[in-house]
Design an enzyme around this catalytic site. Sequence first.
Site, PDB file in Angstrom:
ATOM      1  CD  GLU A  33      44.753  73.631 -39.760  1.00  0.00           C
ATOM      2  OE1 GLU A  33      45.534  73.096 -38.961  1.00  0.00           O
ATOM      3  OE2 GLU A  33      43.607  74.012 -39.444  1.00  0.00           O
ATOM      4  CG  HIS A  34      49.289  72.573 -43.458  1.00  0.00           C
ATOM      5  ND1 HIS A  34      50.023  71.407 -43.355  1.00  0.00           N
ATOM      6  CD2 HIS A  34      48.009  72.181 -43.699  1.00  0.00           C
ATOM      7  CE1 HIS A  34      49.226  70.363 -43.546  1.00  0.00           C
ATOM      8  NE2 HIS A  34      47.997  70.800 -43.748  1.00  0.00           N
ATOM      9  CB  THR A  35      51.131  78.659 -39.999  1.00  0.00           C
ATOM     10  OG1 THR A  35      50.224  78.384 -38.926  1.00  0.00           O
ATOM     11  CG2 THR A  35      50.356  79.208 -41.173  1.00  0.00           C
ATOM     12  CG  ASP A  36      52.232  73.524 -36.525  1.00  0.00           C
ATOM     13  OD1 ASP A  36      52.309  73.218 -37.730  1.00  0.00           O
ATOM     14  OD2 ASP A  36      51.924  72.702 -35.644  1.00  0.00           O
ATOM     15  CB  SER A 125      48.540  61.822 -31.888  1.00  0.00           C
ATOM     16  OG  SER A 125      48.598  63.064 -32.529  1.00  0.00           O
ATOM     17  CD  GLU A 157      52.204  63.259 -32.975  1.00  0.00           C
ATOM     18  OE1 GLU A 157      51.728  63.501 -31.845  1.00  0.00           O
ATOM     19  OE2 GLU A 157      51.507  63.201 -34.003  1.00  0.00           O
ATOM     20  CG  ASP A 169      48.173  69.022 -33.283  1.00  0.00           C
ATOM     21  OD1 ASP A 169      47.721  70.113 -33.703  1.00  0.00           O
ATOM     22  OD2 ASP A 169      48.284  68.009 -33.995  1.00  0.00           O
ATOM     23  CE1 TYR A 218      52.084  68.164 -41.441  1.00  0.00           C
ATOM     24  CE2 TYR A 218      54.163  67.044 -41.017  1.00  0.00           C
ATOM     25  CZ  TYR A 218      53.218  67.986 -40.667  1.00  0.00           C
ATOM     26  OH  TYR A 218      53.414  68.760 -39.557  1.00  0.00           O
TER      27      TYR A 218
HETATM   28  P1  ADP Z   1      44.858  62.572 -34.744  1.00  0.00           P
HETATM   29  O1  ADP Z   1      44.535  63.534 -35.844  1.00  0.00           O
HETATM   30  O2  ADP Z   1      43.616  62.131 -34.045  1.00  0.00           O
HETATM   31  O3  ADP Z   1      45.918  63.080 -33.828  1.00  0.00           O
HETATM   32  P2  ADP Z   1      46.901  60.642 -35.325  1.00  0.00           P
HETATM   33  O4  ADP Z   1      47.035  59.674 -36.438  1.00  0.00           O
HETATM   34  O5  ADP Z   1      47.949  61.669 -35.154  1.00  0.00           O
HETATM   35  O6  ADP Z   1      45.450  61.297 -35.476  1.00  0.00           O
HETATM   36  O7  ADP Z   1      46.806  59.862 -33.946  1.00  0.00           O
HETATM   37  C1  ADP Z   1      45.938  58.774 -33.791  1.00  0.00           C
HETATM   38  C2  ADP Z   1      46.659  57.666 -33.069  1.00  0.00           C
HETATM   39  O8  ADP Z   1      46.754  57.987 -31.669  1.00  0.00           O
HETATM   40  C3  ADP Z   1      45.911  56.355 -33.108  1.00  0.00           C
HETATM   41  O9  ADP Z   1      46.244  55.604 -34.258  1.00  0.00           O
HETATM   42  C4  ADP Z   1      46.387  55.673 -31.839  1.00  0.00           C
HETATM   43  O10 ADP Z   1      47.648  55.076 -32.020  1.00  0.00           O
HETATM   44  C5  ADP Z   1      46.561  56.840 -30.879  1.00  0.00           C
HETATM   45  N1  ADP Z   1      45.313  57.013 -30.099  1.00  0.00           N
HETATM   46  C6  ADP Z   1      44.454  58.051 -30.155  1.00  0.00           C
HETATM   47  N2  ADP Z   1      43.406  57.878 -29.312  1.00  0.00           N
HETATM   48  C7  ADP Z   1      43.617  56.694 -28.694  1.00  0.00           C
HETATM   49  C8  ADP Z   1      42.911  55.937 -27.704  1.00  0.00           C
HETATM   50  N3  ADP Z   1      41.756  56.376 -27.202  1.00  0.00           N
HETATM   51  N4  ADP Z   1      43.434  54.755 -27.321  1.00  0.00           N
HETATM   52  C9  ADP Z   1      44.594  54.315 -27.830  1.00  0.00           C
HETATM   53  N5  ADP Z   1      45.300  54.968 -28.756  1.00  0.00           N
HETATM   54  C10 ADP Z   1      44.846  56.143 -29.195  1.00  0.00           C
HETATM   55 MG    MG Z   2      47.859  63.646 -34.475  1.00  0.00          MG
END
Ligand code: ADP
Ligand code: MG
Length: 377
Positions: A33-36, A125, A157, A169, A218
Amino acid sequence: MSLDRALTLHRNYFRVEPKVAVFAPGRINLIGEHTDYNGGFVMPCAIDRGIWVVGRIVDGESKLISDSAGPGKPFDSANTNRKPTGWAKYPAGMAWVLSEPFGLMPNIEATVVSNLPMGSGVSSSAAMELAFAKLFQALGGFEADAKQLALLGQKCENQYVGVNCGIMDQMASACGKKNHAMCIDTRTLEIDYAPVDPSLAVVLLDTKKPRALTDSAYNERRSQCEAAAAAIGVPQLRDANLEMLLAKKSELDEVTFRRGRHVVTEDARSIAFKSALAAKDRNGIFALMKGSHDSLRDDYEVSCPELDAMVNAAWLAPGVFGARMTGAGFGGACVALVEREEVEAFCTSVLPIYKKSTGKDGEAIVCGIDDGARILS
Ligand code: ADP
Ligand code: MG
């Protein structure tokens, strides 16, 4: 089945049949974790939960609907400089990154259905990015391998959505393999697939504490890692070990030293974990996962009372092989490896203890290990 839900929602919302269907999984990280973002080693699995997208090409602007997030802002694939707000950033960002190697992406009508919790450490995401990569691929017919799509997802991203994440991820969602953990060298992107004994269950323990605002924390961790690597005189902490870090201890402030210590010891734990898992070595797995959690809590300081309470309960529960927080931290989930035959007893033991110490209802989800992102039809 969520594909059926996506089809039904699409027909009801757009009043038309979609042309293609795709799926991209979430991921759970066993260790590393936190190594990538330090060029190091990680060991995630793609899980049997994720994001389904169905859609078709349209004239005019792209239009979106999600079962969990509602309508997305319209966008134009030919003009992604006009960035939409909200979750449409993910499809618009994928149209933008894909256009460089593969030419202009078409405008789409797309429906998103998910059974992945958002912001809980299972990377919804990256699943969004890989699902839309596959959707555009299915509609546009370009050739790309899974690693290339993972890198493009990360670029989306980092540069479009604006989250400075590493590559783990997207690699997990793109390149997962059924019943295998993925030992990924995040520098070379080489993957060594390691079978997970079917008698072991992977359990996601969601604390239901939403991840707190983590961007600044982060970015601070990332700079501290860079400072530690610079002091040692290596490009990244992946190129260092504990001995090299200790030799520079007097030159580093105490916090930077501890951040560096987490990363170099976590890399060592990730490498050792592979053989412990292969041998189903219960003591080894337990010690390495506990070592990871302790280090994330004390040296990296990314845990929180809820994650600590959950993992403390898991360490004492029947059937446990190992448990630790997973994902970026500050909320989200823990991962546990549990003797499959005892998984029910494990969950029945952990959740009430977690509730007693935090007042929160957590959730335990037994995850299957699945293949990476794919076109369904
Ligand atoms: P995670 O740890 O789940 O990746 P993030 O904050 O990186 O959390 O990503 C979450 C974001 O991804 C949400 O705020 C949204 O913008 C988008 N997202 C994830 N799932 C969905 C979904 N089912 N429908 C629409 N947007 C989504
Ligand atoms: Mg994410």
